[in-house]
Motif scaffolding. Structure first.
Motif, PDB file in Angstrom:
ATOM      1  N   ASN A  20       0.832  -1.202   0.000  1.00 23.52           N
ATOM      2  CA  ASN A  20       0.000   0.000   0.000  1.00 23.52           C
ATOM      3  C   ASN A  20       0.870   1.256   0.000  1.00 23.52           C
ATOM      4  O   ASN A  20       1.667   1.463   0.926  1.00 23.52           O
ATOM      5  CB  ASN A  20      -0.901  -0.024   1.243  1.00 23.52           C
ATOM      6  N   GLY A  29       1.367  -0.160  -4.940  1.00 25.42           N
ATOM      7  CA  GLY A  29      -0.085  -0.245  -4.834  1.00 25.42           C
ATOM      8  C   GLY A  29      -0.657  -1.423  -5.610  1.00 25.42           C
ATOM      9  O   GLY A  29       0.020  -2.414  -5.880  1.00 25.42           O
ATOM     10  N   GLU A  30      -1.912  -1.288  -6.015  1.00 24.92           N
ATOM     11  CA  GLU A  30      -2.677  -2.438  -6.504  1.00 24.92           C
ATOM     12  C   GLU A  30      -2.830  -2.509  -8.020  1.00 24.92           C
ATOM     13  O   GLU A  30      -3.578  -3.361  -8.520  1.00 24.92           O
ATOM     14  CB  GLU A  30      -4.073  -2.419  -5.866  1.00 24.92           C
ATOM     15  N   ARG A  57      -4.954   2.753  -8.167  1.00 24.21           N
ATOM     16  CA  ARG A  57      -5.612   2.009  -7.065  1.00 24.21           C
ATOM     17  C   ARG A  57      -6.961   1.479  -7.550  1.00 24.21           C
ATOM     18  O   ARG A  57      -8.009   2.079  -7.309  1.00 24.21           O
ATOM     19  CB  ARG A  57      -5.830   2.912  -5.843  1.00 24.21           C
ATOM     20  N   ASP A  80      -4.249  -5.133  -1.388  1.00 22.18           N
ATOM     21  CA  ASP A  80      -3.041  -4.455  -0.897  1.00 22.18           C
ATOM     22  C   ASP A  80      -2.446  -5.207   0.281  1.00 22.18           C
ATOM     23  O   ASP A  80      -3.111  -6.027   0.933  1.00 22.18           O
ATOM     24  CB  ASP A  80      -3.367  -3.012  -0.498  1.00 22.18           C
ATOM     25  N   ALA A 138      -9.120  -2.209  -3.134  1.00 28.58           N
ATOM     26  CA  ALA A 138      -7.865  -1.560  -2.764  1.00 28.58           C
ATOM     27  C   ALA A 138      -7.928  -0.996  -1.346  1.00 28.58           C
ATOM     28  O   ALA A 138      -9.008  -0.747  -0.806  1.00 28.58           O
ATOM     29  CB  ALA A 138      -7.569  -0.426  -3.750  1.00 28.58           C
ATOM     30  N   ASP A 139      -6.757  -0.843  -0.728  1.00 32.33           N
ATOM     31  CA  ASP A 139      -6.522   0.068   0.398  1.00 32.33           C
ATOM     32  C   ASP A 139      -7.142  -0.339   1.729  1.00 32.33           C
ATOM     33  O   ASP A 139      -7.283   0.493   2.615  1.00 32.33           O
ATOM     34  CB  ASP A 139      -7.005   1.488   0.036  1.00 32.33           C
TER      35      ASP A 139
END
Length: 378
Positions: A20, A29-30, A57, A80, A138-139
């Motif tokens: 992340n 990131g993704e 993302r 992530d 994501a995230d």
């Protein structure tokens, strides 16, 4: 080496660096793992949408439609991971003793591989009715912007978040709140105590009261599934140089919240401490700021969803156990958006540590149980 398609996919996913970037500056990131997930979903016959929630993302969402109308079940997992400091070969999957080692193997690419493989098995055999949504978001490891975006566009009648639960069915988890405390002092030369006020020593008063508060919180009757609330001092800094009285000190702390507690409890508790210290010493100056929070969440244990999942787990030959999770997950985002959600995923060890693994057999059981659940629920 295990050649099951689910484990093949897992190896591919953990070989991709998806740290992340909000946690680790410059991390990728993704984006790359999103491309891999989308390609796999398309190969399995799902209708795929890629939703960009921030630059680089993506959320990747695959949809499988049944032959007739029915209910919609969502499988959800994050792509992530946390950072890899201290790991020698974090993105080189290693299999030994029935485990697969790599960053993200347990948290939570094992669960992501299981849910995608379950959708693939359903697609191969056909879904009689309803719809299955597979969401790779994501995230989650920082702010859950992926889950926030997901619930604005996608709806379902229920969801399984495939976080690692050791194949237990977790029907609830704690929330959290981050609070910053700033204490003011007065700068002065270190040889002139009458001119200075030591902000760091004054922060010590805050820390002592917080420690007492934590003891009080943990002494309260525990929630039957997730235990007690708690708080801890996460980061602290202050001062400017060795021979000067520090004019400032800053504490960043976290409060873990039960389903029966409010997110605002954290800032209110800290403010009460600061107000008391100010009454005790008119020269004491400090302020508390609520930085970020997420609510706790739970589904009743007698809700249809955990009951159906328990029956599905037993159907594939595993033990069905109802529990709660201590950590926060995207299930709360889904649940508070009106999608009843529970956690179910493979076991392993090493969450956020320098040696992380997932149990390979658990990934396969998770896949089979999710497939069985989709047929029952939809």
């Amino acid at each position: 080496m295990n050649h099951d398609p689910a484990i093949r996919l897992l190896r591919e996913l953990v070989a991709i660096n998806s740290v992340n970037p909000t946690l680790v500056a410059g991390a990728p990131g993704e984006a790359e793992i999103g491309e891999a997930v989308a390609a796999e979903m398309r190969r399995l016959g799902l209708d795929v949408s890629v939703d960009i929630v921030a630059p680089g993302r993506p959320n990747v969402v695959g949809v499988l439609e049944g032959r007739s109308k029915g209910r919609t079940l969502m499988f959800c997992g994050h792509t992530d991971t946390v950072g890899v400091a201290g790991m020698s070969h974090p993105f080189t999957p290693e299999e030994r003793d029935g485990r697969l080692y790599a960053r993200g193997a347990q948290d939570m690419k094992g669960g992501v591989a299981a849910m995608i493989a379950a959708a693939g098995a359903i697609a191969q055999r056909g879904l009689e009715s309803g719809r299955v949504i597979v969401a790779a978001v994501a995230d989650e490891e920082h702010s859950s912007i992926g889950a926030d975006a997901l619930v604005k566009r996608w709806k379902a009648d229920a969801a399984i978040v495939t976080e690692p639960t050791d194949l237990a069915i977790a029907v609830g988890h704690k929330g959290f709140a981050w609070v910053t405390v700033d204490v003011e002092g007065r700068a002065a030369h270190g040889s002139r105590p009458s001119d200075g006020q030591d902000a760091i020593l004054r922060m010590g008063r805050v820390l002592a009261r917080l420690e007492a508060l934590d003891a009080t919180i943990q002494a309260r009757p525990p929630h039957p599934l997730v235990g007690t609330g708690s708080l801890h001092a996460s980061l602290i800094e202050g001062g400017r140089e060795l021979s000067s009285y520090p004019d400032r000190a800053t504490l960043q702390m976290e409060r873990r919240i039960l389903p029966s507690e409010k997110e605002s409890d954290a800032i209110e508790e800290v403010q009460q401490i600061l107000d008391t210290l100010s009454r005790e010493d008119a020269t004491f100056r400090a302020r508390a700021t609520a930085v970020f929070s997420r609510p706790a969440y739970e589904v009743p244990t007698d809700h249809e969803l955990p009951q159906l999942l328990a029956a599905s787990v037993k159907r594939v030959g595993a033990e069905a156990r109802i529990t709660g999770a201590s950590f926060w997950t995207d299930a709360a985002v889904l649940g508070h958006a009106g999608i009843p959600s529970i956690l179910f995923g493979p076991g392993g060890a090493g969450l956020h540590s320098t040696e992380e693994y997932v149990n390979i057999a658990d990934v396969l059981v998770c896949r089979d149980a999710l497939e069985e659940l989709a047929r029952r629920f939809c």
